[in-house]
Design an enzyme around this catalytic site. Structure first.
Site, PDB file in Angstrom:
ATOM      1  N   CYS A 221      -6.931   1.000  -1.472  1.00 44.35           N
ATOM      2  CA  CYS A 221      -6.689   0.269  -0.231  1.00 44.35           C
ATOM      3  C   CYS A 221      -6.674  -1.213  -0.579  1.00 44.35           C
ATOM      4  CB  CYS A 221      -7.775   0.576   0.798  1.00 44.35           C
ATOM      5  SG  CYS A 221      -7.571  -0.332   2.353  1.00 44.35           S
TER       6      CYS A 221
ATOM      7  N   CYS B 262     -12.210 -10.249  19.952  1.00 43.25           N
ATOM      8  CA  CYS B 262     -11.374  -9.504  19.000  1.00 43.25           C
ATOM      9  C   CYS B 262     -10.111  -8.970  19.669  1.00 43.25           C
ATOM     10  CB  CYS B 262     -12.166  -8.356  18.377  1.00 43.25           C
ATOM     11  SG  CYS B 262     -12.797  -7.153  19.566  1.00 43.25           S
TER      12      CYS B 262
ATOM     13  N   TYR C 186     -24.171 -10.429  24.328  1.00 47.27           N
ATOM     14  CA  TYR C 186     -23.678  -9.406  23.398  1.00 47.27           C
ATOM     15  C   TYR C 186     -24.073  -9.848  21.981  1.00 47.27           C
ATOM     16  CZ  TYR C 186     -20.663  -8.598  27.495  1.00 47.27           C
ATOM     17  OH  TYR C 186     -20.183  -8.406  28.765  1.00 47.27           O
TER      18      TYR C 186
ATOM     19  N   CYS D 214      -3.250  -0.485   8.618  1.00 48.25           N
ATOM     20  CA  CYS D 214      -2.355  -1.645   8.650  1.00 48.25           C
ATOM     21  C   CYS D 214      -1.035  -1.311   9.345  1.00 48.25           C
ATOM     22  CB  CYS D 214      -2.055  -2.112   7.226  1.00 48.25           C
ATOM     23  SG  CYS D 214      -3.509  -2.604   6.303  1.00 48.25           S
TER      24      CYS D 214
ATOM     25  N   CYS E  78      -1.015   5.874   7.001  1.00 47.75           N
ATOM     26  CA  CYS E  78      -2.376   5.451   7.355  1.00 47.75           C
ATOM     27  C   CYS E  78      -2.351   4.709   8.689  1.00 47.75           C
ATOM     28  CB  CYS E  78      -2.943   4.548   6.257  1.00 47.75           C
ATOM     29  SG  CYS E  78      -4.585   3.895   6.623  1.00 47.75           S
TER      30      CYS E  78
ATOM     31  N   GLU F 277     -28.601  -8.005  24.584  1.00 43.35           N
ATOM     32  CA  GLU F 277     -27.925  -6.955  23.814  1.00 43.35           C
ATOM     33  C   GLU F 277     -28.404  -5.596  24.303  1.00 43.35           C
ATOM     34  OE1 GLU F 277     -25.909  -4.565  21.722  1.00 43.35           O
ATOM     35  OE2 GLU F 277     -25.501  -6.693  21.340  1.00 43.35           O
TER      36      GLU F 277
ATOM     37  N   CYS G 280       0.827  -1.208   0.000  1.00 44.03           N
ATOM     38  CA  CYS G 280       0.000   0.000   0.000  1.00 44.03           C
ATOM     39  C   CYS G 280       0.864   1.263   0.000  1.00 44.03           C
ATOM     40  CB  CYS G 280      -0.916   0.008   1.218  1.00 44.03           C
ATOM     41  SG  CYS G 280      -1.947   1.484   1.345  1.00 44.03           S
TER      42      CYS G 280
ATOM     43  N   GLN H  89     -19.196  -7.659  11.310  1.00 41.09           N
ATOM     44  CA  GLN H  89     -17.839  -8.074  10.983  1.00 41.09           C
ATOM     45  C   GLN H  89     -17.428  -7.569   9.600  1.00 41.09           C
ATOM     46  OE1 GLN H  89     -15.635  -9.214  12.810  1.00 41.09           O
ATOM     47  NE2 GLN H  89     -16.512 -10.459  14.445  1.00 41.09           N
TER      48      GLN H  89
END
Length: 404
Positions: free
Chosen positions: A166, A361, A253, A78, A75, A274, A69, A226
Site C-alpha cells: 500500500c 474531516c 469532542y 484511494c 480497493c 467527550e 498502486c 489521526q
C-alpha cells in the site's frame, strides 16, 4: 448497454466528474478527470442523475497518470491516483470550497454570506497546507482472510481484497504487508498503527504512544486517532499560532485531548467534553504524563496551574450542564464526519465565545455548520485545508471563527 460520448466538467466531492448526457441528464463518472472526452456506459439510473463507467478515454487530461498502486481499481481506499499529485491538491481544494460555497448560497436571503464568505477572492484566501503525498498513513483496519492474509475493503462491495503493498502506508506498515506474514487470526479484523518505527495492534499493545509537537500522546489501538502524524503536527502548530488563550478553554469532542493538551501553559481552566469514557481516560493520562515531565513547561503562573475538568457526555447534553453557562474565550471543536450535534451547535452559536477553532474531516458538514455560525455573528477569519489524505478526495478543514 447504453453508451454515450461525453465531455467531463468539474470534479465534485466524492471524486467523480460530472458530465451531461444527450437527454440533458447529469452523469457521474468515477476515475475521470475534468475536461476529458470519454466513451462511457450507463451502469445505474436514478431519478435525477445517472452513474457512468469509463469504457474508453478519447481525449486524455494532461494531468492523468497511471495509478501507482496495483490494487487501485478494486480497493475501496484511494480514488484519485489517476491524477498527478499537484493537480490533486487543486482538485481537493476546489471540491472543499465548492461545498462551502454551495452550502452558503442556499441562504441567499441572508446578506451576511455575501459579505463574509462568498467574495470572489475566497479561493485565494483559503490556505492549502500539504505534506507527503505517499508513505503517510499510519493507521489501518485490516480484514484477515481465511488464509491469514491482510485485506482491505473492496470498492463498492462488502468483500475484501488481499493487499501485498500500500504505497500510502508508512514504511513500517508497507514492510509488514510485503513480508506476507500470516500470524493473525483468520476471519477477523485487526487495527494496526505505526509511529513510524513500531507496529501497534490490539494484540501486542494495550496503548499506542506518539510524540507530536513536543508532547507525548497515548491512545488505544482500537480507538480513533489521526492517521497522518506529520499533518496532525502541522495542524496543531497552526492552531496555536493563531490561538489567543488567556482564560477558559473548552475542548468539544475532545477525544484523548490532542488539542487542549497544548493549551495547558496559557489557560486558567480547561474543560474536555467527550462521550467516549475510554478516550477521556486517556486524556486524563495525557495531561498527567506531560505535566509531570518536560513535555509541558510547568513554570508556575500568577494564578497557578490550570484546573482541568472532564465531562463524559455527548454534545447533545452539554447545554444542560451548569458548566455550559461558563464563558470560554476559546473553543476547540473536532466532531465526527456528521458534524456538530444540533444542540451543541445551537449552544456554540449563542455562547459568546471569542474564538472557535473548528476542525472537520468533511467539507460538506463543515459548510453546513459554518452557515449557522455566520448567521449568529461569527466571522470566518481564517480557512485552512490540510492535505491529510492524499490520493483520495478527503481533506481536513480548519476554520478559525471570531466574534468581537
Amino acid at each position: 448497454m447504453q453508451k454515450e460520448i461525453v465531455k467531463t466538467k468539474k470534479m465534485v466531492f466524492g471524486a467523480s466528474c460530472i458530465a451531461s448526457l444527450k437527454d440533458g441528464k447529469t452523469v457521474f463518472v468515477p476515475y475521470s478527470l475534468p475536461d476529458e472526452v470519454l466513451e462511457i456506459s450507463i451502469v445505474k439510473e436514478h431519478k435525477n442523475y445517472t452513474e457512468g463507467k469509463i469504457e474508453k478515454i478519447l481525449e486524455v487530461s494532461p494531468h492523468r497518470v497511471e495509478p501507482r498502486c496495483p490494487h487501485f481499481y478494486v480497493c475501496g481506499g484511494c480514488n484519485l491516483q489517476t491524477a498527478d499529485d499537484e493537480y490533486q491538491h487543486f482538485l481537493r481544494k476546489s471540491m472543499a470550497l465548492e461545498a462551502l460555497d454551495r452550502a452558503l448560497s442556499l441562504n441567499k436571503e441572508k446578506a451576511v454570506f455575501e459579505k463574509q464568505a462568498l467574495e470572489k477572492s475566497f479561493f485565494e484566501k483559503s490556505i492549502f497546507v500539504s505534506g507527503p503525498d505517499w508513505d503517510y498513513r499510519a493507521r489501518f483496519q485490516f480484514y484477515i482472510d481465511k488464509d491469514g492474509s491482510l485485506s482491505l475493503k473492496e470498492n463498492k462491495s462488502s468483500g475484501s481484497v488481499k493487499i501485498k503493498d500500500c504505497p500510502i502506508a508508512v514504511p513500517a506498515i508497507r514492510n509488514l504487508l510485503k513480508s506476507n506474514l500470516k500470524e493473525y487470526t483468520p476471519n477477523s479484523r485487526i487495527h494496526i498503527f505505526s509511529d513510524g518505527e513500531k507496529i501497534f495492534t490490539q494484540d501486542n499493545a494495550k496503548d499506542c504512544e506518539v510524540r507530536l509537537a513536543g508532547k507525548r500522546i497515548k491512545f488505544n489501538p482500537l480507538g480513533f486517532f489521526q492517521s497522518n502524524l506529520e499533518m496532525t503536527e502541522k495542524l496543531i502548530n497552526t492552531i496555536f499560532e493563531y490561538a489567543e488563550i488567556s482564560s477558559s478553554v473548552l475542548d468539544f469532542y475532545s477525544g484523548v485531548g490532542t488539542f487542549s493538551l497544548f493549551a495547558y501553559d496559557q489557560a486558567k481552566e480547561i474543560h474536555l467534553v467527550e462521550h467516549n469514557k475510554h478516550a477521556l481516560a486517556y486524556a486524563q493520562e495525557n495531561f498527567l504524563i506531560n505535566s509531570s515531565s518536560s513535555g509541558i513547561v510547568r513554570e508556575k503562573k500568577e494564578n497557578g496551574f490550570p484546573k482541568i475538568f472532564y465531562h463524559a457526555l455527548d454534545g447533545k447534553n452539554w447545554a444542560k450542564t451548569k458548566e455550559s453557562k461558563l464563558k470560554f474565550d476559546t473553543v476547540f471543536v473536532d466532531p465526527p464526519r456528521i458534524g456538530i450535534d444540533k444542540e451543541a451547535l445551537s449552544w456554540l452559536c449563542s455562547s459568546g465565545t471569542r474564538q472557535i477553532f473548528y476542525i472537520s474531516c468533511d467539507p460538506v458538514t463543515f459548510a453546513r455548520d459554518t452557515a449557522s455560525l455566520l448567521v449568529s455573528g461569527y466571522k470566518l477569519e481564517k480557512h485552512f485545508l490540510f492535505d491529510f489524505y492524499p490520493q483520495t478526495h478527503h481533506i481536513e478543514t480548519l476554520g478559525i471563527f471570531r466574534k468581537n
